[in-house]
Design a protein around this motif. Structure first.
Motif, PDB file in Angstrom:
ATOM      1  N   ARG A 183       0.840  -1.211   0.000  1.00  0.00           N
ATOM      2  CA  ARG A 183       0.000   0.000   0.000  1.00  0.00           C
ATOM      3  C   ARG A 183       0.873   1.258   0.000  1.00  0.00           C
ATOM      4  NH1 ARG A 183      -2.671  -1.287   3.964  1.00  0.00           N
ATOM      5  NH2 ARG A 183      -1.725  -0.036   5.619  1.00  0.00           N
ATOM      6  N   LYS A 184       1.970   1.237   0.781  1.00  0.00           N
ATOM      7  CA  LYS A 184       2.870   2.389   0.836  1.00  0.00           C
ATOM      8  C   LYS A 184       3.583   2.593  -0.503  1.00  0.00           C
ATOM      9  CE  LYS A 184       2.543   3.683   5.230  1.00  0.00           C
ATOM     10  NZ  LYS A 184       2.182   5.072   5.651  1.00  0.00           N
ATOM     11  N   PHE A 185       3.957   1.474  -1.141  1.00  0.00           N
ATOM     12  CA  PHE A 185       4.590   1.566  -2.460  1.00  0.00           C
ATOM     13  C   PHE A 185       3.652   2.245  -3.453  1.00  0.00           C
ATOM     14  CE2 PHE A 185       8.002  -1.236  -1.158  1.00  0.00           C
ATOM     15  CZ  PHE A 185       9.027  -0.945  -2.049  1.00  0.00           C
ATOM     16  N   LEU A 192      17.178  -6.158  -1.753  1.00  0.00           N
ATOM     17  CA  LEU A 192      17.127  -5.152  -0.700  1.00  0.00           C
ATOM     18  C   LEU A 192      17.110  -5.814   0.686  1.00  0.00           C
ATOM     19  CD1 LEU A 192      16.783  -2.255   0.366  1.00  0.00           C
ATOM     20  CD2 LEU A 192      14.303  -2.533   0.056  1.00  0.00           C
ATOM     21  N   ILE A 193      16.302  -6.859   0.818  1.00  0.00           N
ATOM     22  CA  ILE A 193      16.192  -7.554   2.111  1.00  0.00           C
ATOM     23  C   ILE A 193      17.556  -8.079   2.542  1.00  0.00           C
ATOM     24  CG2 ILE A 193      15.219  -9.589   3.257  1.00  0.00           C
ATOM     25  CD1 ILE A 193      12.662  -9.138   1.590  1.00  0.00           C
ATOM     26  N   LYS A 194      18.303  -8.652   1.599  1.00  0.00           N
ATOM     27  CA  LYS A 194      19.633  -9.157   1.929  1.00  0.00           C
ATOM     28  C   LYS A 194      20.591  -8.004   2.226  1.00  0.00           C
ATOM     29  CE  LYS A 194      19.235 -13.459  -0.666  1.00  0.00           C
ATOM     30  NZ  LYS A 194      19.190 -14.283   0.552  1.00  0.00           N
ATOM     31  N   LYS A 195      20.451  -6.904   1.478  1.00  0.00           N
ATOM     32  CA  LYS A 195      21.316  -5.746   1.669  1.00  0.00           C
ATOM     33  C   LYS A 195      21.092  -5.112   3.044  1.00  0.00           C
ATOM     34  CE  LYS A 195      22.948  -1.804  -1.073  1.00  0.00           C
ATOM     35  NZ  LYS A 195      24.213  -2.440  -1.447  1.00  0.00           N
ATOM     36  N   THR A 202       9.518  -2.038  14.217  1.00  0.00           N
ATOM     37  CA  THR A 202      10.959  -1.867  14.435  1.00  0.00           C
ATOM     38  C   THR A 202      11.624  -1.276  13.192  1.00  0.00           C
ATOM     39  OG1 THR A 202      10.918  -3.787  15.893  1.00  0.00           O
ATOM     40  CG2 THR A 202      13.077  -3.065  15.108  1.00  0.00           C
ATOM     41  N   LEU A 203      11.143  -1.667  12.038  1.00  0.00           N
ATOM     42  CA  LEU A 203      11.688  -1.191  10.759  1.00  0.00           C
ATOM     43  C   LEU A 203      10.689  -0.234  10.122  1.00  0.00           C
ATOM     44  CD1 LEU A 203      14.147  -1.561   8.889  1.00  0.00           C
ATOM     45  CD2 LEU A 203      12.914  -3.430   7.776  1.00  0.00           C
ATOM     46  N   ASP A 204      11.146   0.980   9.815  1.00  0.00           N
ATOM     47  CA  ASP A 204      10.263   2.008   9.249  1.00  0.00           C
ATOM     48  C   ASP A 204      10.006   1.732   7.770  1.00  0.00           C
ATOM     49  OD1 ASP A 204       8.862   4.616   9.367  1.00  0.00           O
ATOM     50  OD2 ASP A 204      10.462   5.214   7.979  1.00  0.00           O
ATOM     51  N   VAL A 205       8.734   1.748   7.388  1.00  0.00           N
ATOM     52  CA  VAL A 205       8.351   1.443   6.007  1.00  0.00           C
ATOM     53  C   VAL A 205       8.921   2.471   5.040  1.00  0.00           C
ATOM     54  CG1 VAL A 205       6.407   1.181   4.417  1.00  0.00           C
ATOM     55  CG2 VAL A 205       6.268   0.239   6.726  1.00  0.00           C
ATOM     56  N   ASN A 206       8.869   3.746   5.392  1.00  0.00           N
ATOM     57  CA  ASN A 206       9.373   4.799   4.494  1.00  0.00           C
ATOM     58  C   ASN A 206      10.869   4.652   4.267  1.00  0.00           C
ATOM     59  OD1 ASN A 206       6.899   6.180   4.069  1.00  0.00           O
ATOM     60  ND2 ASN A 206       7.062   7.055   6.128  1.00  0.00           N
ATOM     61  N   HIS A 207      11.601   4.230   5.313  1.00  0.00           N
ATOM     62  CA  HIS A 207      13.033   3.992   5.160  1.00  0.00           C
ATOM     63  C   HIS A 207      13.280   2.850   4.172  1.00  0.00           C
ATOM     64  CE1 HIS A 207      17.241   3.435   6.193  1.00  0.00           C
ATOM     65  NE2 HIS A 207      16.988   2.143   6.451  1.00  0.00           N
ATOM     66  N   VAL A 208      12.453   1.811   4.246  1.00  0.00           N
ATOM     67  CA  VAL A 208      12.580   0.677   3.327  1.00  0.00           C
ATOM     68  C   VAL A 208      12.359   1.120   1.890  1.00  0.00           C
ATOM     69  CG1 VAL A 208      11.559  -1.540   2.636  1.00  0.00           C
ATOM     70  CG2 VAL A 208      11.932  -1.040   5.061  1.00  0.00           C
ATOM     71  N   ILE A 209      11.321   1.945   1.666  1.00  0.00           N
ATOM     72  CA  ILE A 209      11.011   2.389   0.301  1.00  0.00           C
ATOM     73  C   ILE A 209      12.143   3.271  -0.234  1.00  0.00           C
ATOM     74  CG2 ILE A 209       9.391   3.714  -1.107  1.00  0.00           C
ATOM     75  CD1 ILE A 209       7.179   2.842   0.797  1.00  0.00           C
ATOM     76  N   ASP A 210      12.693   4.141   0.626  1.00  0.00           N
ATOM     77  CA  ASP A 210      13.806   4.990   0.185  1.00  0.00           C
ATOM     78  C   ASP A 210      14.984   4.142  -0.255  1.00  0.00           C
ATOM     79  OD1 ASP A 210      12.321   7.224   0.756  1.00  0.00           O
ATOM     80  OD2 ASP A 210      13.197   7.532   2.757  1.00  0.00           O
ATOM     81  N   LYS A 211      15.336   3.140   0.546  1.00  0.00           N
ATOM     82  CA  LYS A 211      16.446   2.258   0.200  1.00  0.00           C
ATOM     83  C   LYS A 211      16.150   1.471  -1.072  1.00  0.00           C
ATOM     84  CE  LYS A 211      19.344   3.100   3.531  1.00  0.00           C
ATOM     85  NZ  LYS A 211      20.696   3.671   3.203  1.00  0.00           N
TER      86      LYS A 211
END
Length: 755
Positions: A523-525, A540-543, A560-569
């Protein structure tokens, strides 16, 4: 109701006579002052009007002396047990306390009385007394085994004293007389039922076979009055002729066995009234219809390595002399009973056309059967096959030589040290391994109860879910709708059943959290108008340092893991790498699989056995799904997993519809190409009549086919039907269809289906 009473002259004589007999038997074990102190307490107890006759008008003090004599004469107990029996009424009516007994007569007497009090507490919980668990609980709950022996002796004595003719109550009012009569009848019924369901099995377990038979016969006498006296009279009428017949039957057998050079002895015995009544009910016949009123037992003195050979040799000799009934052959030599019982039972037509049961066994087998091993139970903690026999022998020897506290410590039922027995609030009784906790109990009741357990009330006291259970505890589980299983629960539960349920609950929770996290991420994507590609996401998950994809989504779910940070990466990674061309997800998945050699196949493939994925992609690694076990020839499809590998499912897989509906973009085409010599594991479900030989017929069909391998078979039977799973290694679905058709032709088979 009970009545205050005075001792009759006859009762005084009986008490004095019993006292003298008991003293003669145990006098040497009495300590200085025992007699004076006991006489003082009993006299005071009587004078303070504590003694009342029971509903049958029996004198409880006389009953105590009768029981005390029985535990001495029949069982062999001495000073401590006798004092406990005689002083127990004083404890019951609060005339004396356990502390006083301990001070005046010692720790051993006090421990027996404390055990008797604990047993009475169990009765207040009103459990179902005929259950094996309750009998085992009594054995573990009684701190001293003498408590159980005294209970058995007390019940035997009470059953002896209850008379068939109701005593006059002295009531002039007919209505009151009727009430008293009903009260006595109900009391007799309860006492007799407990004798049959509880005390007789206990006596049998402890090797008290004489008392066990007496309890069974007396309970029948009061519960089935007419049947008991009918059988008793019939046995009396036929005793002389029956004894003579046994001798005529045995004599030629003895001569032939001696001629064969066998070492043996023969016993002939008439079955108990209770046993005959059970046969009459089972066979639905009258007394004359029970053709095996007595049994002949041939007991061989044979070395272990020749036991079976000698037993079958006796079988051959007996059946050569007398015609056998093949329907009555019981072979517990080849396959002993689960409780260790070994014997060969045959029924033959003897002189005068009478059927006679002959039991053939060795000295070793007879000792095991007679010493209680065949009593449908096993003591925990006894080492070796002969452990129970040695234990019971030690009991006999010990009772003859000592009645002290040290000896009784050996006699304590540490045989149940690995088990505890606990109650539900309704009185249901459950068995758990020692160390089991409240959480084990909760999961034993139901998975939902376990998953939401917050603690319990044990004996009305609130305790945490990690509280260890003790025998006799009454446990009421407390739950909360907000409670969820936690990883540390695996360290709290003791039973494998609870551990598996906790693991399943944790797995279900992780799956739900992962789905929630994936939906949140997707949904965030979309909100950020970023197109999500599976291969880039895996990179990305491995990185980000995650070895397991599940750990990544778990941290998304718990914040624990921010969704926006994941999308940026993700965007950084996507912009810094060569994008995958086209929208062929199968090609992307295939590239990933080829880059990761650690993925393995469930079934080893041979070079000429080819599975083609999507657009004629060959040679890529895949796994055959466990849920549907596809084999060569099945219509199949591929499914790209979260880790990037491909799982092959049958088109009719139970999970197929859900996979295609929810994850259609991850479904790829797959088909078989070429034909190799690989074999695949499939499971067949077979249901049919539980007839002799049906399983052999099924396995015979499989064994005759050289191209089939039977990996395992699991059969269960219930109510005349059997059901089972057969795991078979097979080449392809054509061969499978042929096999199913053959199995369906077996007589008695009702259904054969592939799982």
């Amino acid at each position: 109701m009970t009545e205050r009473f005075e001792f009759t002259s006859q009762e005084r004589e009986d008490v004095l006579s019993l006292y003298n007999q008991i003293k003669q038997e145990i006098g040497s074990s009495l300590l200085e002052g025992d007699e004076e102190k006991m006489r003082q307490y009993l006299t005071g107890y009587i004078e303070q009007n504590h003694i009342h006759r029971d509903v049958f008008g029996l004198n409880p003090m006389l009953l105590s002396f009768q029981t005390a004599y029985l535990v001495v004469e029949e069982i062999g107990l001495k000073r401590d047990a006798v004092l406990a029996v005689l002083l127990h009424p004083c404890i019951e009516d609060d005339y004396l306390t356990i502390e006083v007994i301990r001070r005046e007569f010692g720790e051993s007497v006090a421990r027996i009385l404390h055990g008797l009090q604990r047993i009475q507490e169990l009765y207040k919980k009103n459990p179902v007394i005929e259950t094996e668990n309750f009998r085992n609980l009594l054995l573990s709950f009684a701190e001293d085994m003498r408590v159980i022996l005294i209970m058995i002796a007390d019940r035997v004595n009470l059953m002896r004293q209850i008379r068939d003719v109701l005593l006059e109550s002295g009531e002039s009012n007919p209505e009151e007389q009727g009430k008293r009569r009903e009260e006595r009848e109900q009391y007799r019924k309860e006492v007799s039922e407990e004798a049959a369901y509880l005390y007789a099995p206990l006596a049998h377990k402890l090797g008290l076979y004489k008392l066990k038979s007496e309890l069974e016969d007396l309970s029948l006498k009061y519960l089935e009055h007419d049947a008991y006296y009918h059988i008793k009279e019939k046995l009396s009428e036929t005793k002389k002729s029956r004894d003579a017949y046994i001798q005529r039957f045995i004599q030629p057998i003895r001569e032939h066995l001696e001629a064969a050079g066998l070492k043996f002895h023969i016993k002939g015995r008439t079955k108990s009234i209770h046993s005959i009544w059970q046969k009459m009910k089972k066979q639905k016949c009258d007394f004359e219809g029970v053709y095996d009123l007595f049994a002949i037992r041939v007991i061989l003195d044979s070395p272990v390595e020749k036991e079976k050979m000698h037993c079958w040799q006796v079988y051959s000799i007996v059946t050569d002399m007398y015609q056998p009934n093949p329907k009555r052959l019981r072979d517990w030599l080849s396959v002993p009973k689960s409780n260790g019982y070994e014997s060969l039972h045959i029924t033959v037509l003897g002189p005068e056309k009478k059927w006679v049961e002959v039991q053939i066994r060795t000295e070793r087998m007879d000792e095991i059967a007679e010493r209680g091993v065949a009593a449908h139970w096993r003591y925990k903690g006894v080492k070796g096959e002969s452990g129970l026999d040695e234990w019971l022998t030690n009991i006999r020897s010990m009772l003859e030589t000592s009645d002290g506290l040290e000896a009784m410590d050996q006699f304590k039922m540490d045989l149940y040290e690995d088990e505890v027995f606990v109650f539900t609030p309704k009185g249901d009784l459950y068995k758990f391994p020692k160390g089991a906790t409240v959480l084990d109990f909760a999961y034993h009741i139901h998975s939902k109860i376990g998953n939401t357990c917050t603690g319990a009330r044990i004996n009305n006291k609130v305790v945490p879910l990690r509280q260890v259970l003790q025998s006799g505890d009454q446990v009421e589980i407390m739950t909360s709708s907000t409670q969820k299983p936690r990883q540390e629960w695996l360290n709290i539960v003791k039973t494998s059943r609870a551990k598996s349920k906790v693991r399943l609950a944790l797995k279900e929770t992780q799956v739900k959290e992962a789905l929630f996290a994936k939906e949140t991420l997707e949904r965030k994507f979309k909100n950020r108008k970023v197109e999500q590609e599976e291969s880039t996401m895996q990179h990305l998950i491995k990185k980000l340092g995650f070895k397991e994809t599940s750990d990544f989504y778990r941290q998304i779910a718990d914040g624990t893991l921010d969704v926006n940070h994941v999308i940026d990466k993700y965007v950084e990674l996507q912009q810094g790498e060569q994008p995958v061309t086209g929208n062929n997800i199968a090609q992307t998945a295939a590239d990933f699989v080829l880059d990761n050699a650690q993925l393995s196949t469930l079934n080893a493939q041979l070079s000429d056995d080819v599975l083609v994925i999507d657009r004629n992609l060959k040679g890529i690694d895949y796994q055959l799904a466990r849920c549907c076990q596809p084999i060569y020839g099945d219509k199949v499809f591929g499914f790209v997993t979260v880790s990037g590998g491909i799982k092959i499912h049958r088109e009719d897989c139970p999970n197929a519809a859900e996979l295609k509906k929810r994850f259609g973009y991850r479904v790829v085409k797959a088909r078989w190409s070429g034909k190799g010599s690989s074999q695949y594991a499939i499971t067949l479900r077979v249901i049919g009549n539980d007839d002799i030989g049906i399983v052999n017929n099924l396995t015979s069909i499989i064994s005759k086919d050289e191209k089939l391998v039977l990996r395992s078979i699991n059969i269960d039977s219930h109510d005349g039907l059997f059901s089972g799973n057969l795991v078979i290694m097979i080449n392809d679905n054509t061969h499978l269809e042929s096999l199913i058709k053959k199995l369906r032709t077996v007589r008695g088979v009702k259904q054969v289906s592939r799982l």
